[in-house]
Design a protein around this motif. Structure first.
Motif, mmCIF file in Angstrom:
data_model
loop_
_atom_site.group_PDB
_atom_site.id
_atom_site.type_symbol
_atom_site.label_atom_id
_atom_site.label_comp_id
_atom_site.label_asym_id
_atom_site.label_seq_id
_atom_site.Cartn_x
_atom_site.Cartn_y
_atom_site.Cartn_z
ATOM 1 N N ALA A 8 0.664 -1.387 0.293
ATOM 2 C CA ALA A 8 0.186 -0.034 0.052
ATOM 3 C C ALA A 8 0.386 0.690 -0.003
ATOM 4 C CB ALA A 8 -1.155 0.193 1.523
ATOM 5 N N THR A 9 0.759 2.050 -0.147
ATOM 6 C CA THR A 9 1.400 3.729 -0.711
ATOM 7 C C THR A 9 0.337 4.605 0.376
ATOM 8 O OG1 THR A 9 0.420 4.161 -2.625
ATOM 9 C CG2 THR A 9 1.989 3.332 -2.720
ATOM 10 N N THR A 11 0.291 9.090 0.156
ATOM 11 C CA THR A 11 -0.080 9.311 -0.427
ATOM 12 C C THR A 11 -0.121 11.123 -0.026
ATOM 13 O OG1 THR A 11 0.564 8.257 -2.329
ATOM 14 C CG2 THR A 11 1.037 11.186 -2.166
ATOM 15 N N TYR A 13 -1.486 14.245 0.061
ATOM 16 C CA TYR A 13 -2.607 15.664 -1.081
ATOM 17 C C TYR A 13 -2.032 17.190 -0.538
ATOM 18 C CZ TYR A 13 -5.183 17.006 -4.505
ATOM 19 O OH TYR A 13 -5.683 17.784 -5.976
ATOM 20 N N LEU A 19 -3.364 10.447 0.943
ATOM 21 C CA LEU A 19 -4.303 8.952 -0.461
ATOM 22 C C LEU A 19 -3.510 8.162 0.102
ATOM 23 C CD1 LEU A 19 -5.082 11.339 -3.428
ATOM 24 C CD2 LEU A 19 -6.346 11.377 -1.289
ATOM 25 N N VAL A 20 -4.256 7.126 0.802
ATOM 26 C CA VAL A 20 -4.076 5.677 1.310
ATOM 27 C C VAL A 20 -4.672 4.668 -0.302
ATOM 28 C CG1 VAL A 20 -4.202 3.883 2.737
ATOM 29 C CG2 VAL A 20 -4.194 6.261 3.313
ATOM 30 N N ARG A 21 -3.680 4.098 -1.100
ATOM 31 C CA ARG A 21 -3.858 3.214 -2.033
ATOM 32 C C ARG A 21 -3.316 1.585 -1.824
ATOM 33 N NH1 ARG A 21 -1.943 8.031 -4.600
ATOM 34 N NH2 ARG A 21 -3.239 9.045 -5.740
ATOM 35 N N ARG A 38 -13.016 0.605 -0.247
ATOM 36 C CA ARG A 38 -12.619 1.106 -1.491
ATOM 37 C C ARG A 38 -11.306 0.869 -1.643
ATOM 38 N NH1 ARG A 38 -15.141 7.044 -2.461
ATOM 39 N NH2 ARG A 38 -17.480 5.969 -2.181
ATOM 40 N N ARG A 39 -10.547 1.260 -2.141
ATOM 41 C CA ARG A 39 -8.877 0.796 -3.071
ATOM 42 C C ARG A 39 -7.721 2.110 -3.162
ATOM 43 N NH1 ARG A 39 -6.540 -4.111 -2.859
ATOM 44 N NH2 ARG A 39 -4.853 -2.670 -4.618
ATOM 45 N N THR A 40 -8.625 2.973 -2.745
ATOM 46 C CA THR A 40 -8.003 3.947 -2.163
ATOM 47 C C THR A 40 -9.424 5.501 -1.275
ATOM 48 O OG1 THR A 40 -7.094 4.220 -4.645
ATOM 49 C CG2 THR A 40 -7.427 6.498 -2.916
ATOM 50 N N ALA A 42 -8.847 8.327 1.759
ATOM 51 C CA ALA A 42 -8.623 9.666 1.633
ATOM 52 C C ALA A 42 -8.470 9.556 3.346
ATOM 53 C CB ALA A 42 -9.137 10.781 0.561
#
Ligand code: FES
Length: 68
Positions: A8-9, A11, A13, A19-21, A38-40, A42
């Protein structure tokens, strides 16, 4: 390696949420799982969201600013 096994990443914003992906498990401070399908996602970092831990967009009218 499939996308399900990629790390997972997270980032930041600019002037907004994190943002967690990827596949992650979210937990409240008491350890209770927080459902997310969800796969992403916030995550709020301004502290003003009414939907914590998720961002609800409040950071924008509040004028939240970051340095990144
Ligand atoms: S970062 Fe968006 S509401 Fe807090």
């Amino acid at each position: 390696m499939s996308a399900d096994h990629e790390p997972a990443t997270i980032t930041p914003y600019p002037d907004g949420p994190l943002l967690v992906r990827g596949a992650v498990e979210l937990h409240a401070a008491d350890g209770t799982p927080i459902p997310s399908h969800r796969r992403t996602v916030a995550l709020c970092r301004c502290g003003l969201s009414a939907l914590k831990p998720f961002c609800d967009g409040t950071h924008k009218p509040a004028g939240f600013r970051t340095e990144d």
